[in-house]
Every structure is written in C-alpha cells, then in structure tokens.
Design a protein around this motif. Sequence first.
Motif, short mmCIF file in Angstrom:
data_model
loop_
_atom_site.label_atom_id
_atom_site.label_comp_id
_atom_site.label_asym_id
_atom_site.label_seq_id
_atom_site.Cartn_x
_atom_site.Cartn_y
_atom_site.Cartn_z
N LEU A 199 1.17 -1.54 0.12
CA LEU A 199 0.07 0.31 0.26
C LEU A 199 0.57 1.09 0.08
CD1 LEU A 199 -2.79 -0.69 2.83
CD2 LEU A 199 -2.87 -0.25 0.01
N ILE A 242 -7.31 -0.41 0.25
CA ILE A 242 -7.29 0.64 -0.75
C ILE A 242 -7.96 1.90 -0.33
CG2 ILE A 242 -6.76 0.87 -2.78
CD1 ILE A 242 -5.91 -2.19 -3.21
N GLN A 245 -6.61 3.80 2.56
CA GLN A 245 -5.36 4.51 1.83
C GLN A 245 -5.45 5.61 1.27
OE1 GLN A 245 -2.81 3.24 4.48
NE2 GLN A 245 -3.40 2.50 6.17
#
Lengths: 482, 381
Positions: A199, A242, A245
């Motif tokens: 990430l 996902i 962030q």
Amino acid sequence: MRDRIPAATAGGRQLQFLPLRFERWDDGRVLLTNMVGEHLFVDGPEFEALSQRRLTDPALIRRLRAKHLVRLPGEQLPVDLLAVKYRTQHQRLADSTSLHLFVVTLRCEHSCAYCQVSRRNLAHTGFDMTPETARAAVSMAFRSPSPRLKFEFQGGEPLLNMPAVRLVVEEAERINGTEGRRLAFVIASNLALLDDEVLAFAQRHDVSFSTSLDGPEDLHNRNRPRPGRDSRQRTLTAVAHIREQLGHDRVSALMTTTAGSLGRVREIIDSYLENGFRHIFLRPVSPYGFARRLSRRRAYDVDAWADFYTEGMEYILELNARGVPVVETYSAIVLKKMLTNDSPGYVDLTSPAGIGIGALVYNYDGAVYASDEGRMLAESGDFTFRLGQLGQDSYADLMTSAALLDPLEESYTGSVPMCCDCAFERYCGADPVFHHTTAGDPVGRKPESAFCRRNKAVFRFLLDRYTSDPHARELFRAWAAR
Amino acid sequence: MIALRGRARSASLDGPLRRELWRLVDGPARQPDEATLGDGPAGLRVRHAHHDAAPRGNEIVLPPHLGHLGAGDIIAVSPTGDRVEVMWRPRSRHNSILLTERCDNYCLMCSQPPKRHDDSRLLDRAGELIRMLPADTPELGLTGGEPTVYGDGLLALLRLIHSELPGTEVHLLSNGRRFADAGFTADYARAGNPRLMAGIPLFGPEPALHDFVVQASGAFDQTVTGILRLGELRQRVEIRVVLQKHTAPAVVEIAEFIARNLPFVEKVALMGLEVTGLARANLDDVWVDPFDYRAELAEAALLLKHARVRTQIYNHQLCLLDHRVRRMAVRSISDWKNEHIPACAGCAVREECGGFFVSSRHRRSAHIRPLPSPSADGHHA
C-alpha cells in the motif's frame, strides 16, 4: 416583397447513396449505418422506397442526409465531413501501443477453474520475471510512440513478485524523467496478499489496483478457490484498505461469468453496489488457458450469456431510473463507438485489431506476445502470437514481425467477409487471437463465431433500448461521453 | 423597456454639428468628443426634458423617454441636432454595435430585416465609437445584418478593437457563409484576438431545412464549411439555433449533427423566437408554442451537454422548460426589452427568469404559469 424560396423537395431518383450498410430487425425495421457508424432506423416500406430511390417524405430525406447516408449529386460537404469523422476514429493508430502488460510471475495461491493462465504453485520461483527481463521490458515499452503508457502487472498473482513490480515502476519513472509521457500503473491482483508495504508503495507511485469480484460469497468462493476458502473476504478487506489509504477510485473490480453465474445477475450487480463499485463489466469467460478445458458442466453458450447480459442491463437501467448510478463497462465502450467519433481504445473492439499495436505482453521469461490471450495460448504450446524475445529482438523486429502484421492485415474488419458489409462493423472489432483459437485462422466463419454472435447481441440490445426508451437514450449518451 | 432613440424636443445650434458621437459627462467637457449634461462649457450641451430654460447656443433638449441617459453614455446626434440615438450604455451588459443592415440571408424569422442600401457609414461610425470606449469595457457585440459583407473593412475594425480594447470580450454575429472563403478566414484568424468569438446560426442538420429557413440556397454548405475552417484555425465559435416552427421539430437532429460533426465549437445557444421584424410579418409560418417542443429541447440540450459542448438556452421562460434543463437557461433578454406578465404573479423564480421580449405581446406561450421555489419544488414537479 421577395418571392419565397420554397422548402426543398429533392428526393427520389435525385438521391445518391453514400457508403451505407443495413441490418434487418425481427420487427420489420431496418437499421442503416453510415461509414462512421451513425445510425438510423427506417420501417420496411421506407427501406423499400429508399432502395428503389423513390422516397418523397421530406422529414425522412432530411434525416438520411443529416446522417450522411445519402446526398444530392455533386454535394461535397457530406464527403468531407465523413472523412473528418473517419480520420478521427482512427487517430489512435498513430500513437500505437499504450498498454504494456507485465507477467511478473505465473505463481498464484488461488486455483480458479476459469483461470486463463497455466498457474504454478507457490514454490516454483523459476516462473518469476528476473530483474534483467524487467529492465529490458521497460525499455522496450518506451520504444512505443504513444504519449501515454499504461503499465499493467499481472500473473499469476503479481503481489508474489513485488521486487519485479517495484523495479518496473521505478525504472519507468526514471526513464520518464527525460521522456515526459503520461504514465499509469495498475496491479491486477486478487489482493489476498496485500499488505502495508504494498500500500505504501502504491501510494508513493500512484499505482491503482484492479481486482476480481465474481458476486455473492458462495459464487465467488466457488469460482475462486484458495486455501481457507476465504477469497472474497480477503479481497473485500483489501479493497477497504486501498480505499481508506489511497482513495475510493484507486481500485476497480472485474467479474467473470461462469455457468454458476447464470440466472444470478441481479445478485451479482447488488454485490457490486453493496461493496461500493459503480462500474460492472458483465464479462463472458474466455476460451483460453485452463478455461478452454472447462468440463461441459461448466460451459455455456452465447445465448445463455446474452440472456445474462440482457437481464443484467435491464436491472442496471432500472437502478439508474431509481437514481442509483451504475455503469456496465462493456456497453459504455460500445456506446462510445456508436455515438461518438472517439475510439475508446479497448483492444478487443478495434480494427485493425488491438494485438501488438494496442497492447504488448512481456512474459516472465522474456518472450513478447501480441496479446495476453496470445501469451496464454503459448502456455498450452501454441506460439502463433509470440512476436520475439527481449534481449534478442529489437522493437522494429517485434512490430514488423509476420506474427503481428499477418493477423492484423487478415483480420481487418474493413475487408473480412461478412464484417465488411456488416451494419455493426464500426462498433465491433477484429479479434484474430480468438478466431485463431476457436476456428484455426485469424478470421473464422462469422455465423459460427461466438465473438460475432455475442457482440451482435450487445449491439442489438443497446440500439433497441436507445431507440425505444428515452431514459435509456439519455443514460447511454452519458455513458458514451465518459 | 428602455428607449434607444428619439427626436430631440428642441435643438439650438450655431451650425451643423461637426461630429456625430458624443460621450455624456457631468460638468465641463474636457475632450472634444464630450457633451455636457446640464450647464458648462462644451461643444454640445445636452439637457433632460424637464429642464424649462429656453435652449441656448449649441444645446439640445432630450425627449422625456430618453430621461434614462446619464454620464458615460454615448449618443449619436444628427448634424441638425434633432435626432438622437443611444450608442452605448456602460451600465448595460448588452451593448452591441449594428454594423450594417445588409445580409445575404433572408431568414424567415429575422428580427432585423435586411435592407439593400449602402450603409457603410455604420462601419465608419463603429470605428469612431470603439475609439471612445473605456479600456475596461467588459463586453462588446457586433451585429447586423451580416457584418462580413464588408470583408476587409470588418477585419480592419476587428484589428482596431483588438488594439484599443484588448481586454474586451468580443462577440461577432455572422451567418458564417463568408468564412467558407479560406483566404478571408485566414486573415480573420490573423487578427489574433483570443477574446473574439463568432456566433453563427445553424437551422438544420442538412441543406434543405437550413437553406429554406435562411431563404438562400447553398447557405448551409457555406456556413458549415465556414465553421469547419474557423475550427481548423482554432477560432472560437458559438452555434446559435433559433427554435421556430420549422426548426423546433428538428432540434434533436441539429444537436446530433453538431455533436458528431462540429464537436469543437465552444458553445451552443438554443434560442427562443423573438416576435419582431420578419418573425412578426411571417408569424403564422414561424410561431410555435415553446411548450410544444419542450421535450425535444430538453433532449437536444442534454445531448449536447453529454457531448461536452457547453450549451445554454436563451429567451425561454423557465416555466416552459423541462426541469432538467432549467439550470441551462440564461437571463439573456436585453434589459431594454425585458418584461413580465400578469401570469407571472406569484412565481418564485421570477428573478432568475429572463422574462419576455416586449415584442412577445404579439404572441406568447399559452402555458405561462408561476413556478414554486426550487426548494419547494424538490421533486421537480
């Protein structure tokens, strides 16, 4: 007072046909399309009168002239406008190859029955892309003249070879420091192995994710087995991370229609909406790799898929009418081709075909293929669409190889039998790999082609709804503009 | 309604006036082109009608209906001082300069019916006016007739505007036919004014309808070719579609044609009919109640919006528009023509509505009704 110039009454034998194609509809209407795909429906008697050039209805003649289906003798403007539109539709060809696929590993911890690749077990690291191959692939991608380059990582499961992904992204950004192209990076992944490190990397380098979501829990997990039978839960957990962030739109999802999906399209669409996805691609299973060897029990025919698509689209129209915006991605691509001069650049729906000039595939072992499907064929021993090898062949070698140019030329819909006089030609595309796989040559016989029948079903559905339903018409125009 | 011309109530001049255009100022005139409103030394003094003193040397008295004139306004005065025309009102956003009454189209609904006589003095006067305008003038319209009948004369005027008023948005209304001439259009582009936009009417998606409406054969081909040439040279174009009996049924086809063939245009204006000039003379042949084409108008406007062409609706009362396109409506009717009618009483959106042309007294929609406020209209009734 001046004499009034009367309303024009030109018609009948004065009319000359511009290049046009037609298709009869079951209800007696006839679809007319001009050489750039603008369309008009006429009824049976009108079509008879037009074909015998004895039309007199001024409103119909006006529509035929406006759509550049007919002209008066000597008129030049319609020809000039058609030329501009035709050129616009082909503009993308000059900027060839914007999509570059990197097969960074064949390993995967899923064992999906429809998987298009010959996946390998986790231990077999011999199927990972090496750093040398990765660098050579990036430098090859930059040989393409396209001002936009999209790097898509796939596998197997690309998260199993993050070192190669990182290397490609960083190398591409380094080279782009002097090249100044518009870069995009996408990881196609089941996301089961997504962690904070991945990430953070994606955040730093503006990487997006594309994942698989087949629908409700039981269907998804049956389609996509993995140890623990928790594929869907893992995917959705990762999707949430996902979005948290990186942002909501940094992950999209694709579904694959299996025999088990048939009859469940509403549930599938609901599961997309429940999980915050507003785009759904009602995608048929493709005839490659493992999927080609599906047992009869799992196989389904074009009509079954068309019913699935139709029911799904009816539901999507209903949802939009209720104020729930949801887009069917494939239809949106087709509608852009139907209603505008833009070419969406979707590799399966272009002519000349998208192989090579739309996308190049760099395999883990350094082989370069004209398409992902061509690469899958090679995994089962058919190397027809292998263009060359990184480190041995130059960009010119790849792009002028007979393995690329021959199928491009042979499959061009402007000259292929039954495509060249098909009213839907401008909406459709050439798929030489599909026809090679299913019929043994890049063209195939269209009446037997699942590609042809499936696309015609889509075109007919969209045009029917566009014509008969003002709400659908407006929605379709909005989709086409996306 | 504001009057823009009239006969002086009286005039007392030492001799014929040597200039035509005057800027009104309060207090003493400092420039030779300034006229003093009231007392003070000046080449010309202008008094309002209520002034009861007898006229003295070089003085005119305005008629009562020109009582709105004030400092900053520019007027044209005939040599004998008896005719006054308002040329410019800095407080108005709708200032435009009539360059000629000649035209090679003869549109069925023309609001300014073409005349044949040579009126090129209007072009000379326009140049003089432009030199008098303040440098911070925001907008300027150039109208006709057909301004391109002057050819190079128009181009010279455009160059003058670009050098005198580089910050002014300039809107040139033209039938577009002259732009089919590649040489003329290249010269036009060379004027190089990024604030210049040509507003060009299109009344059909093919020649038969357009040529009938503009009463000139070959006009469609020239106009569309002209728009294409302007597009090739990256010139800004607005297409104007006037909705009347013949064009309204084809408005979706016209929108489709624009979206597919002329998608580079900057803007499309879908305009209601102004019942004046030839529109009034040909009323039964051009009038259509906007209520009857509201569905087609909405479809056309949304189609263009989806094609990413900026689209605005002009001269339509909000109550005649489909709710989905009301926000595309512009309060476009010039302030000197704008009015409301009794049926508008109680309407919550009057302030946002363009109202009516005064000329709509001759014919207006039978479906004017008060609208509730948009918040009360939450479900878009």
